[in-house]
Write an enzyme that holds these catalytic residues in place. Sequence first.
Site, PDB file in Angstrom:
ATOM      1  N   ASP A   9       0.859  -1.045  -0.106  1.00  0.00           N
ATOM      2  CA  ASP A   9       0.072   0.032   0.046  1.00  0.00           C
ATOM      3  C   ASP A   9       0.809   1.268  -0.020  1.00  0.00           C
ATOM      4  O   ASP A   9       0.562   2.367   1.020  1.00  0.00           O
ATOM      5  CB  ASP A   9      -0.980  -0.005   1.240  1.00  0.00           C
ATOM      6  CG  ASP A   9      -1.914  -1.121   1.238  1.00  0.00           C
ATOM      7  OD1 ASP A   9      -2.044  -1.934   0.200  1.00  0.00           O
ATOM      8  OD2 ASP A   9      -2.715  -1.227   2.143  1.00  0.00           O
ATOM      9  N   LYS A 107      -7.094  -4.583  -3.014  1.00  0.00           N
ATOM     10  CA  LYS A 107      -8.083  -5.361  -1.754  1.00  0.00           C
ATOM     11  C   LYS A 107      -8.952  -3.941  -1.494  1.00  0.00           C
ATOM     12  O   LYS A 107      -8.818  -2.804  -1.502  1.00  0.00           O
ATOM     13  CB  LYS A 107      -7.105  -5.876  -0.878  1.00  0.00           C
ATOM     14  CG  LYS A 107      -5.776  -4.737  -0.260  1.00  0.00           C
ATOM     15  CD  LYS A 107      -4.990  -5.066   0.592  1.00  0.00           C
ATOM     16  CE  LYS A 107      -3.891  -4.466   1.269  1.00  0.00           C
ATOM     17  NZ  LYS A 107      -4.554  -3.495   1.986  1.00  0.00           N
ATOM     18  N   CYS A 152      -1.928  -2.855   7.778  1.00  0.00           N
ATOM     19  CA  CYS A 152      -2.040  -3.724   6.570  1.00  0.00           C
ATOM     20  C   CYS A 152      -0.838  -4.614   6.516  1.00  0.00           C
ATOM     21  O   CYS A 152      -0.837  -5.925   6.063  1.00  0.00           O
ATOM     22  CB  CYS A 152      -2.093  -2.957   5.317  1.00  0.00           C
ATOM     23  SG  CYS A 152      -3.864  -2.210   5.295  1.00  0.00           S
TER      24      CYS A 152
END
Length: 204
Positions: A9, A107, A152
């Site tokens: 990310d 996601k 995450c």
Amino acid sequence: MTQALIIIDMQNDFCPGGNLAVPAGDTIIPTINLLVEQYEHTILTQDWHPRGHLSFASSHPGKVPYDTVKLDYGEQILWPDHCIQGTTGAQFHANLKTDTAELILRKGFRREIDSYSAFYENDQKTVTGLAGFLKEREIKTLYIAGLATDFCVHWSIVDGCRYGFEIYLIEDATAGINTNGSMDHAMTKMREAGASFISARHII
């Protein structure tokens, strides 16, 4: 043993100036770019939320960011709107080297469920398919970098260990939010799961 670098990310909304910025989150990019040169296999994950995602505080009247709500799969922290599909905030940081990535795994694209982990959505049942991708290529060892360490990155590492991968957190190639003791909690959980912690200087 085949290895892969997984970059979690590294998107504009998680970097300074973004809607859910990790403090100094962009400062790890030069280190990550050097790491990319060391691995034959590189995988990127990308938060990719539709507008009105149920993890957004704006989807719950009377709630503000960092409140919690009960969703079908359990307690969910509410976030500022971030990484909305097709927006600048959802794009990878411009300075991140992405050309050699074999896979970009999106996601959080289902409105009703959040997804911190690269392996499972937050119900801990719905798989992303990453484990199958890795196992079919006989990749057994994973090195993890990116954002945010306590969310995450944390959940990706814990779930990867559940799958039996050997996992290393590259500490100086990650950065965290650290809300309500989340960093200490994440570090403890990653150690308990069996992850090892290393520095990028041992790789580059």
